[in-house]
Design a protein around this motif. Structure first.
Motif, PDB file in Angstrom:
ATOM      1  N   TRP A 245      46.986  46.505  37.686  1.00 17.93           N
ATOM      2  CA  TRP A 245      47.211  45.170  38.239  1.00 17.93           C
ATOM      3  C   TRP A 245      46.095  44.255  37.746  1.00 17.93           C
ATOM      4  O   TRP A 245      44.918  44.619  37.811  1.00 17.93           O
ATOM      5  N   TYR A 246      46.491  43.082  37.244  1.00 21.58           N
ATOM      6  CA  TYR A 246      45.544  42.109  36.747  1.00 21.58           C
ATOM      7  C   TYR A 246      45.602  40.847  37.602  1.00 21.58           C
ATOM      8  O   TYR A 246      46.672  40.441  38.069  1.00 21.58           O
ATOM      9  N   LYS A 247      44.439  40.224  37.763  1.00 24.87           N
ATOM     10  CA  LYS A 247      44.320  38.956  38.489  1.00 24.87           C
ATOM     11  C   LYS A 247      43.896  37.882  37.501  1.00 24.87           C
ATOM     12  O   LYS A 247      42.956  38.084  36.720  1.00 24.87           O
TER      13      LYS A 247
ATOM     14  N   ASP B 271      41.242  34.825  47.040  1.00 22.72           N
ATOM     15  CA  ASP B 271      42.301  35.697  46.526  1.00 22.72           C
ATOM     16  C   ASP B 271      43.417  34.882  45.863  1.00 22.72           C
ATOM     17  O   ASP B 271      44.294  35.460  45.196  1.00 22.72           O
TER      18      ASP B 271
ATOM     19  N   TYR C 224      48.861  37.105  39.937  1.00 26.22           N
ATOM     20  CA  TYR C 224      48.709  38.547  39.798  1.00 26.22           C
ATOM     21  C   TYR C 224      49.825  39.104  38.903  1.00 26.22           C
ATOM     22  O   TYR C 224      50.993  38.734  39.047  1.00 26.22           O
TER      23      TYR C 224
ATOM     24  N   CYS D  83      51.505  42.746  37.269  1.00 24.28           N
ATOM     25  CA  CYS D  83      51.581  44.196  37.149  1.00 24.28           C
ATOM     26  C   CYS D  83      51.935  44.528  35.699  1.00 24.28           C
ATOM     27  O   CYS D  83      52.385  43.655  34.944  1.00 24.28           O
TER      28      CYS D  83
END
Lengths: 114, 114
Positions: free
Chosen positions: A35-37, A84, A88, A90
């Motif tokens: 998972w990348y932000k 947050d 995001y 995947c």
């Protein structure tokens, strides 16, 4: 080839609530699920990943769960904070590429309101 | 360490013009990637290089060429830019062995083709 679907495309929560983002994949041989932000104006950054021999992994407020039978994996963020807020992604690596390339989902824009 | 660097940060081209996007990494990684990011479509792989001297097409290679100049540098060239190539371009690199390698992304190049 691999197809990765991600839902929802946008998610708005209040600070302190939990957020869940879900992805499905098509290549049953895929064995690694990151998972990348991506923060505004920046490149994506890895926040957590899981391998196919594990069902769940946690790192402080974030966790990822994997269901290999159903071919889906999810990102869970608890006690959300304004920082947050981001997009995001995947991803999953297709066996056809020797697992060397990633196919990304279309992204989820998370907005955490104070 | 600077990580992955990209130049330029912004570029405006007219249809038919050519340009080269530059990417360099200082992490001694073997693998390098070029992605484009469009709204609602996530990150799509343009080209991939597993090592110096090798390149491989990704999902959307048409209209692009790449050069792996050495282990550090991987450039992306648009020979005759088209409005459909308006996008944000990201370069990434990952470690040299195994299948579970985190990809490190650069800050991106925002390209507009008029």
């Amino acid at each position: 080839g691999e197809n990765v679907e991600q839902h929802p495309s946008t998610l708005s929560v209040q600070e302190g609530d939990s957020a869940v983002i879900k992805c499905t994949y098509s290549d049953s041989a895929s064995n690694y699920f990151p998972w990348y932000k991506q923060e505004l104006g920046k490149g994506p950054q890895l926040i957590i990943d899981i391998r196919s021999n594990v069902g769940e992994k946690k790192d402080q407020r974030i966790a990822v769960t994997l269901n290999k039978t159903a071919k889906h994996f999810s990102l869970h963020i608890t006690e959300t904070q304004p920082e947050d807020s981001a997009v995001y992604f995947c991803a999953a690596p297709p066996e056809s590429t020797g697992f060397q390339k990633l196919v990304f989902g279309t992204g989820t824009r998370l907005l955490v309101s104070p | 360490n600077a990580g992955v660097t990209q130049t330029p940060k912004f570029q405006v081209l007219k249809t038919g013009q050519s340009m080269t996007l530059q990417c360099a990494q200082d992490m001694n990684h073997n693998s390098m990637y070029w992605y484009r990011q469009d709204p609602g479509m996530g990150l799509r792989l343009i080209y991939y290089s597993a090592s110096e001297g090798t390149t491989d097409k990704g999902e959307v290679p048409n209209g692009y060429n790449v050069s792996r100049l050495n282990k550090r540098e991987f450039s992306l060239r648009l020979e005759s830019a088209a409005p459909s190539q308006t996008s944000v371009y990201f370069c990434a690199s990952s470690g040299s062995s195994g299948v579970y390698n985190e990809q490190f992304f650069g800050p991106g190049t925002r390209l507009t083709v008029l």
